[in-house]
Design an enzyme around this catalytic site. Structure first.
Site, mmCIF file in Angstrom:
data_model
loop_
_atom_site.group_PDB
_atom_site.id
_atom_site.type_symbol
_atom_site.label_atom_id
_atom_site.label_comp_id
_atom_site.label_asym_id
_atom_site.label_seq_id
_atom_site.Cartn_x
_atom_site.Cartn_y
_atom_site.Cartn_z
ATOM 1 N N ASP A 16 -8.056 -5.201 0.257
ATOM 2 C CA ASP A 16 -8.632 -6.484 -1.112
ATOM 3 C C ASP A 16 -8.343 -7.356 -0.766
ATOM 4 O OD1 ASP A 16 -9.566 -4.644 -2.714
ATOM 5 O OD2 ASP A 16 -8.019 -3.703 -3.250
ATOM 6 N N HIS A 70 0.754 -1.064 0.449
ATOM 7 C CA HIS A 70 -0.044 0.291 -0.190
ATOM 8 C C HIS A 70 0.662 1.355 0.000
ATOM 9 C CE1 HIS A 70 -3.085 2.933 0.945
ATOM 10 N NE2 HIS A 70 -4.450 1.841 0.515
HETATM 11 N N1 ACO Z 1 4.187 -7.432 -4.802
HETATM 12 C C1 ACO Z 1 4.953 -8.126 -5.287
HETATM 13 N N2 ACO Z 1 6.329 -6.758 -5.079
HETATM 14 C C2 ACO Z 1 5.707 -5.370 -4.744
HETATM 15 C C3 ACO Z 1 4.451 -4.912 -4.382
HETATM 16 C C4 ACO Z 1 3.375 -6.696 -5.100
HETATM 17 N N3 ACO Z 1 2.257 -6.422 -4.381
HETATM 18 N N4 ACO Z 1 3.659 -4.140 -3.961
HETATM 19 C C5 ACO Z 1 5.690 -3.311 -4.343
HETATM 20 N N5 ACO Z 1 6.163 -4.658 -4.757
HETATM 21 C C6 ACO Z 1 7.932 -4.047 -4.594
HETATM 22 C C7 ACO Z 1 7.873 -3.785 -5.595
HETATM 23 O O1 ACO Z 1 8.548 -4.061 -6.701
HETATM 24 C C8 ACO Z 1 9.084 -2.174 -5.204
HETATM 25 O O2 ACO Z 1 9.627 -2.785 -5.062
HETATM 26 P P1 ACO Z 1 11.243 -2.229 -5.491
HETATM 27 O O3 ACO Z 1 11.700 -1.137 -4.172
HETATM 28 O O4 ACO Z 1 12.330 -3.312 -5.415
HETATM 29 O O5 ACO Z 1 11.286 -1.766 -6.949
HETATM 30 C C9 ACO Z 1 8.598 -1.551 -4.071
HETATM 31 O O6 ACO Z 1 7.653 -3.043 -3.980
HETATM 32 C C10 ACO Z 1 7.681 -0.498 -3.379
HETATM 33 O O7 ACO Z 1 6.655 -1.129 -4.663
HETATM 34 P P2 ACO Z 1 5.575 0.220 -5.510
HETATM 35 O O8 ACO Z 1 5.165 -0.139 -6.399
HETATM 36 O O9 ACO Z 1 6.987 1.668 -5.594
HETATM 37 O O10 ACO Z 1 4.601 0.731 -3.947
HETATM 38 P P3 ACO Z 1 3.790 2.016 -4.399
HETATM 39 O O11 ACO Z 1 3.635 2.898 -3.429
HETATM 40 O O12 ACO Z 1 3.806 2.518 -5.378
HETATM 41 O O13 ACO Z 1 2.674 0.909 -5.532
HETATM 42 C C11 ACO Z 1 0.954 -0.399 -5.088
HETATM 43 C C12 ACO Z 1 1.748 0.066 -3.892
HETATM 44 C C13 ACO Z 1 0.553 -0.396 -5.708
HETATM 45 C C14 ACO Z 1 -0.696 -0.544 -4.222
HETATM 46 C C15 ACO Z 1 1.935 -1.941 -4.672
HETATM 47 O O14 ACO Z 1 2.182 -2.819 -3.512
HETATM 48 C C16 ACO Z 1 0.735 -3.334 -5.384
HETATM 49 O O15 ACO Z 1 0.564 -3.117 -6.140
HETATM 50 N N6 ACO Z 1 0.059 -3.771 -4.890
HETATM 51 C C17 ACO Z 1 -0.812 -4.782 -5.631
HETATM 52 C C18 ACO Z 1 -1.871 -3.894 -5.957
HETATM 53 C C19 ACO Z 1 -2.494 -4.001 -5.098
HETATM 54 O O16 ACO Z 1 -2.923 -4.683 -4.271
HETATM 55 N N7 ACO Z 1 -3.227 -3.085 -5.235
HETATM 56 C C20 ACO Z 1 -5.042 -2.301 -3.764
HETATM 57 C C21 ACO Z 1 -3.810 -1.405 -3.601
HETATM 58 S S1 ACO Z 1 -5.570 -0.994 -1.831
HETATM 59 C C22 ACO Z 1 -7.060 -0.417 -2.631
HETATM 60 O O17 ACO Z 1 -5.983 1.043 -3.700
HETATM 61 C C23 ACO Z 1 -7.735 -0.162 -2.479
#
Ligand code: ACO
Length: 448
Positions: free
Chosen positions: A384, A327
């Protein structure tokens, strides 16, 4: 507080508590110029630098792709402390509301700022009943969508179409018009969602029932037949009401920011929330609840072990994310996920439902929470991760999961739109242009 920017390098000089209490501005040095930036302090002591005059005074803008560190507004509605896992609507903890309130009461709280008294709640609920029907004309729109239309596309279109039926609600200049428009939207969104589902199945549309409460009425419109009224177990109705309540607002997330952005141009409430539906649709936001169940189904269908799947996720080349994890704001735990997980276990146990998806989800959570990859990146289950499993137990098809999220988020969008409408400033970010510098038009014959 001193923030110095010298030829591209940024230096923060920290100040003592005493200095900080006295400071109302931060100094920013850019090349040889020092300017004062007002410090804005929120009611929970969150601090922000007001950079609105930065460009005028220095020629610089700030760059923050994805807005991870940018406040777009000051808001009285929802407070989140992502490090501590705190979520409060109008000062009330989400755990408190989940245990004691209902979706409708919470919607009132979000929109009007205070919990309603008994009369206010009765009047508010009565408005939902009054406005739950759709005009006959709108029903024809559903017939024109091809089979298998994505329900989020239908929802967004139908919300926009409502604007055509209520032109008197397009200019909201007083609280009475706002109440009328918001009650219509919150009530009708549920009718629209259920109608679109029935239409996709080729089933007869079921009208809303005047004596049923919000969540039960939705299930009735989804599943009742003229020869067989759907009588859900009260535990299921309560679980659905809780899902709506937990999704009701979440400060400046992607879809809410979209609603406020559209509203800032003084676009009407119908157009603004329809845009919110579009933003919510994506799998990185509200669409994650569908993506989670797709992921669990894939693990099950391919007979993958959870550890193998987690290995795939960690291999960045594979481009797979653990959906329902991570998140932007929560870096400890998502309090909504804890509440949903508990509700999910209770509902499935009470109804004697043995869903292998719940077992896979729990195993995934246990493995991920022990794994360095997730620990170091502070990735925890979000709202979720478990909501899809409850929605499956309710018999709601996967394609409708994000629509359920949208129904729940509607009061938050409406409250945020209303707050935004008090400002006269259009939202309009700037950019750092990285394209071609000026060049002359090339005639076709000279192009390779
Ligand atoms: N699985 C694997 N790796 C992940 C995940 C994940 N679910 N989420 C983040 N990471 C990793 C990224 O690859 C990144 O790694 P790095 O530093 O080696 O490059 C690091 O964690 C940071 O991730 P970001 O994408 O920069 O984090 P951001 O804050 O931009 O994204 C998000 C947040 C979009 C929710 C992300 O965690 C994600 O894609 N999660 C899966 C989708 C999801 O569940 N979305 C629902 C969110 S809640 C809502 O909207 C109601």
């Amino acid at each position: 507080m001193l923030l110095s920017v010298l030829r591209g390098s940024i230096e923060w000089a920290s100040t003592t508590q005493g200095e900080r209490d006295m400071a109302e501005t931060a100094s920013l040095q850019i090349e040889d110029k020092i300017i004062q930036l007002p410090i804005i302090v929120g009611s929970e002591d969150e601090k922000a630098l007001d950079i609105s005059k930065l460009r005028a005074e220095t020629g610089y803008i700030t760059l923050d792709q994805g807005y991870g560190n940018t406040g777009s507004c000051q808001s009285d509605i929802t407070f989140i402390d992502g490090d501590k896992g705190i979520l409060r609507y109008r000062g009330y903890a989400i755990e408190d509301l989940a245990a004691n309130s209902s979706f409708i009461e919470t919607a009132y709280l979000l929109i009007w700022g205070e919990l309603p008294n008994a009369d206010e709640l009765r009047e508010f609920s009565a408005l939902f009943t009054k406005h739950q029907m759709l005009r006959e004309g709108i029903k024809h729109h559903f017939n024109l969508f091809p089979p298998n239309s994505p329900p989020m596309a239908v929802l967004s279109s139908a919300l926009n179409a409502l604007a055509c039926y209520y032109p008197e609600l397009l200019d909201i200049e007083d609280a009475a018009t706002f109440t009328e428009a918001s009650a219509r939207i919150m009530s009708k969104v549920r009718t629209i969602a259920a109608y679109s589902h029935r239409q996709q199945l080729g089933h007869r549309i079921e009208y809303p029932h005047p004596d049923k409460q919000f969540a039960e009425n939705f299930l009735h419109m989804m599943f009742s037949e003229p020869y067989n009224q759907f009588e859900p177990d009260p535990a299921l109705v309560k679980a659905l009401d809780l899902i709506f309540l937990l999704h009701a607002d979440h400060e400046q997330n992607c879809s809410t920011s979209t609603v406020r952005m559209v509203g800032s141009s003084e676009a009407n409430l119908f157009a603004s929330v329809a845009a919110g539906v579009g933003a919510l649709w994506g799998p990185l936001h509200g669409g994650a609840n569908v993506a989670v169940v797709n992921m669990l189904e894939r693990i099950s269908a391919e007979n993958l072990s959870v550890t193998d799947f987690v290995r795939q996720v960690k291999d960045k080349k594979a481009g797979i994310r653990l959906m329902g994890f991570g998140h932007r704001v929560y870096k400890n735990f998502d309090p909504r996920a804890n509440i949903i997980k508990k509700s999910c276990e209770e509902v499935l146990e009470k109804l004697h439902i043995d869903d292998p998806m719940l077992d896979i989800a729990k195993e995934l959570e246990a493995v991920a929470l022990q794994d360095d990859y997730f620990v170091q990146r502070k990735l925890y289950p979000n709202v979720d991760f478990y909501s899809g499993v409850i929605l499956r137990a309710l018999g709601i098809p996967k394609e409708m999961f994000t629509v359920i999220f949208a129904i729940g988020r509607m009061p938050g969008w409406i409250a945020q739109w209303y707050e935004e409408s008090k400002s006269t400033k259009i939202s309009r970010p700037r950019q750092v242009y990285t394209g071609s510098v000026e060049r002359s038009y090339q005639p076709m014959v000279e192009r390779s």
